[in-house]
Scaffold this motif. Structure first.
Motif, PDB file in Angstrom:
ATOM      1  N   ILE A  60       0.834  -1.216   0.019  1.00 20.74           N
ATOM      2  CA  ILE A  60      -0.071  -0.164   0.143  1.00 20.74           C
ATOM      3  C   ILE A  60       0.897   1.371   0.150  1.00 20.74           C
ATOM      4  CG2 ILE A  60      -1.982   1.325   1.107  1.00 20.74           C
ATOM      5  CD1 ILE A  60      -2.677  -1.596   0.503  1.00 20.74           C
ATOM      6  N   ALA A  76      -1.001  -3.155   6.128  1.00 18.42           N
ATOM      7  CA  ALA A  76      -0.785  -1.784   6.635  1.00 18.42           C
ATOM      8  C   ALA A  76      -0.558  -1.977   7.888  1.00 18.42           C
ATOM      9  CB  ALA A  76      -2.362  -1.230   6.173  1.00 18.42           C
ATOM     10  N   THR A 265      -8.996  -2.234  -2.051  1.00 18.06           N
ATOM     11  CA  THR A 265      -8.028  -3.114  -1.612  1.00 18.06           C
ATOM     12  C   THR A 265      -8.365  -4.553  -2.403  1.00 18.06           C
ATOM     13  OG1 THR A 265      -8.734  -3.991   0.427  1.00 18.06           O
ATOM     14  CG2 THR A 265      -7.049  -2.201   0.214  1.00 18.06           C
ATOM     15  N   GLU A 274     -13.871  -4.263  -1.007  1.00 14.40           N
ATOM     16  CA  GLU A 274     -13.021  -4.088   0.426  1.00 14.40           C
ATOM     17  C   GLU A 274     -12.408  -2.760   0.162  1.00 14.40           C
ATOM     18  OE1 GLU A 274     -10.961  -7.583  -0.328  1.00 14.40           O
ATOM     19  OE2 GLU A 274     -12.479  -8.928   0.823  1.00 14.40           O
ATOM     20  N   LEU A 276      -9.860   0.163   2.443  1.00 16.20           N
ATOM     21  CA  LEU A 276      -9.037   0.467   3.535  1.00 16.20           C
ATOM     22  C   LEU A 276      -9.088   2.010   3.696  1.00 16.20           C
ATOM     23  CD1 LEU A 276      -6.689  -0.168   5.534  1.00 16.20           C
ATOM     24  CD2 LEU A 276      -5.223   0.237   3.703  1.00 16.20           C
ATOM     25  N   THR A 291      -6.182   3.039  10.881  1.00 15.23           N
ATOM     26  CA  THR A 291      -6.661   2.211   9.757  1.00 15.23           C
ATOM     27  C   THR A 291      -8.250   1.647  10.011  1.00 15.23           C
ATOM     28  OG1 THR A 291      -5.357   0.289  10.058  1.00 15.23           O
ATOM     29  CG2 THR A 291      -4.357   1.875   8.686  1.00 15.23           C
ATOM     30  N   TYR A 292      -8.898   1.678   9.156  1.00 16.86           N
ATOM     31  CA  TYR A 292      -9.951   1.092   8.842  1.00 16.86           C
ATOM     32  C   TYR A 292     -10.407   0.162   7.965  1.00 16.86           C
ATOM     33  CZ  TYR A 292     -11.141   5.346  11.743  1.00 16.86           C
ATOM     34  OH  TYR A 292     -10.897   6.366  12.629  1.00 16.86           O
ATOM     35  N   ARG A 293     -10.812  -1.170   8.104  1.00 18.16           N
ATOM     36  CA  ARG A 293     -11.293  -1.897   6.851  1.00 18.16           C
ATOM     37  C   ARG A 293     -12.927  -2.220   6.870  1.00 18.16           C
ATOM     38  NH1 ARG A 293      -6.928  -4.238   4.379  1.00 18.16           N
ATOM     39  NH2 ARG A 293      -4.790  -3.998   5.589  1.00 18.16           N
TER      40      ARG A 293
END
Length: 298
Positions: A60, A76, A265, A274, A276, A291-293
Motif C-alpha cells: 500500500i 498496512a 484493496t 473491500e 482501507l 486504519t479501518y477496513r
C-alpha cells in the motif's frame, strides 16, 4: 490537511448538539456497509497521512501531507520504505491526494499550490499537469485538491475539498481542462478523498470536524455524468459499532478520527468493495493514526 474547525453535522436551530447515531446492528454501519476491523498499530510509526493507493503486489502506498510517500506492507501495519517529494521549485508539498497508474507513475495533488504533479516511484519529478484557468487563484486556503481518481476512459478527476471563492457548491474537476461538475455539500463537510469504481461513478469520503461533537465521516456515491453530480449517502461511519475503540477527543463515536485516505484493496466473491481507510493525526497527541477496513456492497 491541517485540522480545521468544521461544523460536522446539520443542527436544527435551538436543538443544541446533534443526537447520537442509532445503535449499530452487528458490524453494520448502514444497510450496504460493514466495518471489519480497525487498527492503531501505525500510530508512532508514520503520521500526517492523507491518501492511500493499493499497489498490484498487495503493498500500500500512503501519502503524508508533509511531502513524503511511504510504502506499507500488505497488512498496512508497518512502513517498508519512504520517499521524499518536492515540487518544481524544489519545495516540499502539502501532498493530499494520490493516483497510481498501471505503469507505476504517481500523480499527486498538492493543496498549497494548488498543483497536480507526476512522479516516478523513486520520487523523481516527471512533470506537472495544467489546472483549469477558472480554478487558479480561486481555491479556499488549504481546501483544494484533496481527492484524485483515474476514470476508466483515462481521464483524471480531482475534487476540491471546499467550494471556490464566491460559490456554494464544490467541484469535480477533470485535469487538465476537461468537464467540471458541481457537487452540493452539507454545511461543514468537505470532500477528503475520491476513488473510481470503474463504471464512471466515484466513491467520495466526506469529512468534517466540530470541536464539541468531533468528526463526521461519510461515504458518498457520486455520479459525475450528471450536473450537479448525483450524490447518495452510502454510510455514516459514526453509525458503525465502536469495536472497542477509544478516543482522547470528544467524539460522538470513539471509533472516529480525522479520516482522510481511502483505497479499494479488493472485491469479495459477491462483488462487494473491500476498502482501507486511514486517519491523519495532524501531529496532535489527542488524535491517532488509525486504519479501518470496510466492506461496501453497491
Amino acid at each position: 490537511m491541517r485540522r480545521l474547525l468544521l461544523v460536522a453535522v446539520l443542527v436544527l436551530a435551538g436543538c443544541g448538539a446533534p443526537p447520537p447515531p442509532p445503535p449499530a446492528v452487528g458490524n453494520a454501519c448502514s444497510p450496504s456497509t460493514t466495518i471489519e476491523s480497525f487498527s492503531d498499530v501505525l500510530e508512532g510509526q508514520v503520521a500526517n497521512l492523507s491518501a492511500l493507493a493499493a499497489r498490484p503486489d498487495g503493498t500500500i502506498y500512503v501519502l503524508s501531507d508533509r511531502s513524503v510517500l511511504y510504502t506499507l506492507d500488505a497488512g498496512a501495519t508497518r512502513p517498508l520504505a519512504s520517499v521524499p517529494l518536492a515540487d518544481p521549485a524544489a519545495k516540499p508539498l502539502d501532498s493530499e491526494s494520490l493516483v497510481v497508474d498501471p505503469d507505476g507513475t504517481l500523480t499527486i495533488g498538492d493543496e498549497t499550490g494548488p498543483q497536480v504533479l507526476r512522479y516516478a516511484p523513486d520520487g523523481r519529478l516527471l512533470g506537472s499537469l495544467g489546472i483549469p484557468a477558472d480554478v487558479v487563484g480561486r481555491t479556499q486556503d488549504n481546501a483544494s485538491f484533496e481527492g484524485l481518481a483515474r476514470q476508466p476512459d483515462g481521464s483524471l478527476v480531482a475534487s476540491l475539498e471546499k467550494p471556490l471563492t464566491g460559490e456554494t457548491d464544490t467541484r469535480l474537476v477533470t485535469i487538465p481542462d476537461g468537464p467540471q461538475v458541481s457537487v452540493p455539500l452539507a454545511p461543514g463537510l468537505g470532500i477528503a478523498e475520491l476513488v473510481a469504481l470503474g463504471d464512471g461513478r466515484l466513491l467520495a469520503l466526506e469529512r468534517g470536524y466540530d470541536e464539541a461533537t468531533g468528526n463526521t465521516v461519510h461515504l458518498v456515491l457520486l455520479d459525475p455524468r450528471t450536473n450537479p453530480a448525483g450524490s447518495t449517502l452510502v454510510a455514516d461511519l459514526g453509525a458503525c459499532p465502536t469495536l472497542g475503540a477509544t478516543s482522547q477527543q470528544a467524539q460522538r463515536n470513539p471509533l472516529l478520527d480525522n479520516v482522510e485516505g481511502m483505497t479499494i484493496t479488493g472485491r469479495t466473491p459477491d462483488g462487494a468493495l473491500e476498502l482501507l481507510l486511514v486517519s491523519d493525526d495532524n501531529d496532535n497527541p489527542e488524535q491517532v493514526t488509525r486504519t479501518y477496513r470496510l466492506r461496501v456492497a453497491l
